[in-house]
Scaffold this motif. Sequence first.
Motif, PDB file in Angstrom:
ATOM      1  N   TYR A   1     -29.380 -49.657  -6.726  1.00  0.00           N
ATOM      2  CA  TYR A   1     -29.818 -50.777  -5.903  1.00  0.00           C
ATOM      3  C   TYR A   1     -28.754 -51.300  -4.942  1.00  0.00           C
ATOM      4  N   TYR A   2     -27.481 -51.181  -5.341  1.00  0.00           N
ATOM      5  CA  TYR A   2     -26.406 -51.808  -4.572  1.00  0.00           C
ATOM      6  C   TYR A   2     -25.123 -51.027  -4.802  1.00  0.00           C
ATOM      7  N   ASP A   3     -24.390 -50.758  -3.744  1.00  0.00           N
ATOM      8  CA  ASP A   3     -23.168 -49.954  -3.841  1.00  0.00           C
ATOM      9  C   ASP A   3     -21.938 -50.849  -3.918  1.00  0.00           C
ATOM     10  N   HIS A   4     -21.513 -51.140  -5.139  1.00  0.00           N
ATOM     11  CA  HIS A   4     -20.308 -51.930  -5.394  1.00  0.00           C
ATOM     12  C   HIS A   4     -19.859 -51.615  -6.816  1.00  0.00           C
ATOM     13  N   PRO A   5     -18.558 -51.544  -7.062  1.00  0.00           N
ATOM     14  CA  PRO A   5     -18.104 -51.168  -8.403  1.00  0.00           C
ATOM     15  C   PRO A   5     -18.347 -52.210  -9.499  1.00  0.00           C
ATOM     16  N   ASN A   6     -18.581 -53.461  -9.120  1.00  0.00           N
ATOM     17  CA  ASN A   6     -18.760 -54.530 -10.116  1.00  0.00           C
ATOM     18  C   ASN A   6     -20.200 -55.031 -10.109  1.00  0.00           C
TER      19      ASN A   6
ATOM     20  N   GLY B   1     -30.337 -58.595 -10.056  1.00  0.00           N
ATOM     21  CA  GLY B   1     -29.172 -57.772  -9.767  1.00  0.00           C
ATOM     22  C   GLY B   1     -28.074 -58.639  -9.202  1.00  0.00           C
ATOM     23  N   GLY B   2     -26.866 -58.454  -9.731  1.00  0.00           N
ATOM     24  CA  GLY B   2     -25.741 -59.241  -9.264  1.00  0.00           C
ATOM     25  C   GLY B   2     -24.492 -58.396  -9.124  1.00  0.00           C
ATOM     26  N   VAL B   3     -23.604 -58.852  -8.277  1.00  0.00           N
ATOM     27  CA  VAL B   3     -22.339 -58.179  -8.050  1.00  0.00           C
ATOM     28  C   VAL B   3     -21.237 -59.234  -8.041  1.00  0.00           C
ATOM     29  N   SER B   4     -20.133 -58.939  -8.719  1.00  0.00           N
ATOM     30  CA  SER B   4     -18.986 -59.831  -8.733  1.00  0.00           C
ATOM     31  C   SER B   4     -18.010 -59.360  -7.665  1.00  0.00           C
ATOM     32  N   LEU B   5     -17.667 -60.262  -6.742  1.00  0.00           N
ATOM     33  CA  LEU B   5     -16.912 -59.890  -5.549  1.00  0.00           C
ATOM     34  C   LEU B   5     -15.410 -60.152  -5.648  1.00  0.00           C
TER      35      LEU B   5
ATOM     36  N   ASP C   1     -37.039 -57.010  -8.040  1.00  0.00           N
ATOM     37  CA  ASP C   1     -37.143 -55.900  -7.086  1.00  0.00           C
ATOM     38  C   ASP C   1     -37.245 -56.348  -5.628  1.00  0.00           C
ATOM     39  N   GLU C   2     -37.108 -57.636  -5.356  1.00  0.00           N
ATOM     40  CA  GLU C   2     -37.063 -58.134  -3.988  1.00  0.00           C
ATOM     41  C   GLU C   2     -35.590 -58.327  -3.607  1.00  0.00           C
ATOM     42  N   ILE C   3     -35.190 -57.783  -2.462  1.00  0.00           N
ATOM     43  CA  ILE C   3     -33.814 -57.904  -2.006  1.00  0.00           C
ATOM     44  C   ILE C   3     -33.567 -59.329  -1.517  1.00  0.00           C
ATOM     45  N   VAL C   4     -32.493 -59.926  -2.022  1.00  0.00           N
ATOM     46  CA  VAL C   4     -32.087 -61.271  -1.632  1.00  0.00           C
ATOM     47  C   VAL C   4     -30.591 -61.237  -1.327  1.00  0.00           C
TER      48      VAL C   4
END
Length: 172
Positions: free
Chosen positions: A102-107, A123-127, A139-142
């Motif tokens: 869903y998202y390209d990030h290592p975290n 879905g979450g990513v820690s920056l 499943d909705e992109i936000v």
Amino acid sequence: MEYQSCFDIIGPIMVGPSSSHTAGVVSIGKFVYELLGGSPQRADITFYDSFSETYQGHGTDKALLGGLLGMNTDDTRIRYAVELTKRYGLHYEFKFEDRCPYYDHPNTTVIRARRAGHFVKVGGVSLGGGLSKIFMIDDEIVDIRLSTSDDFSEIAAKFRSNPFHEAILEGV
């Protein structure tokens, strides 16, 4: 994603060891907590990439569970979040994958959680620096930027009042 203050770079007051692997992850879990209106009864958590490799050593597992239990980044009970899940009735399972579809990030993490008949997929990513981003709800992109100083209940309320998400939260 841009930093809005020097504290975004330095990081928040937190239970460590890592602003990327703990503080940002607490925020992702706390957002899910607020979206559901409390601790989930069940959570299936998938850690991707770096998170799947270092989740125990960096406390990512405890951080996410602490957030799902409603804790903030500076809550010292995060250290005991795994044990506290039993007391709070949170049943969980961790899954580990190399790459997130869903998202390209290592975290990156995706949480499927249920509370009292309500179900969400987040879905979450820690920056880094305690910042995180919610990139998917059901499943909705936000694109929701989270800082540890944000009011997560206010942010989550905007998505609970959305008719599309309300239908999903009600299990329709």
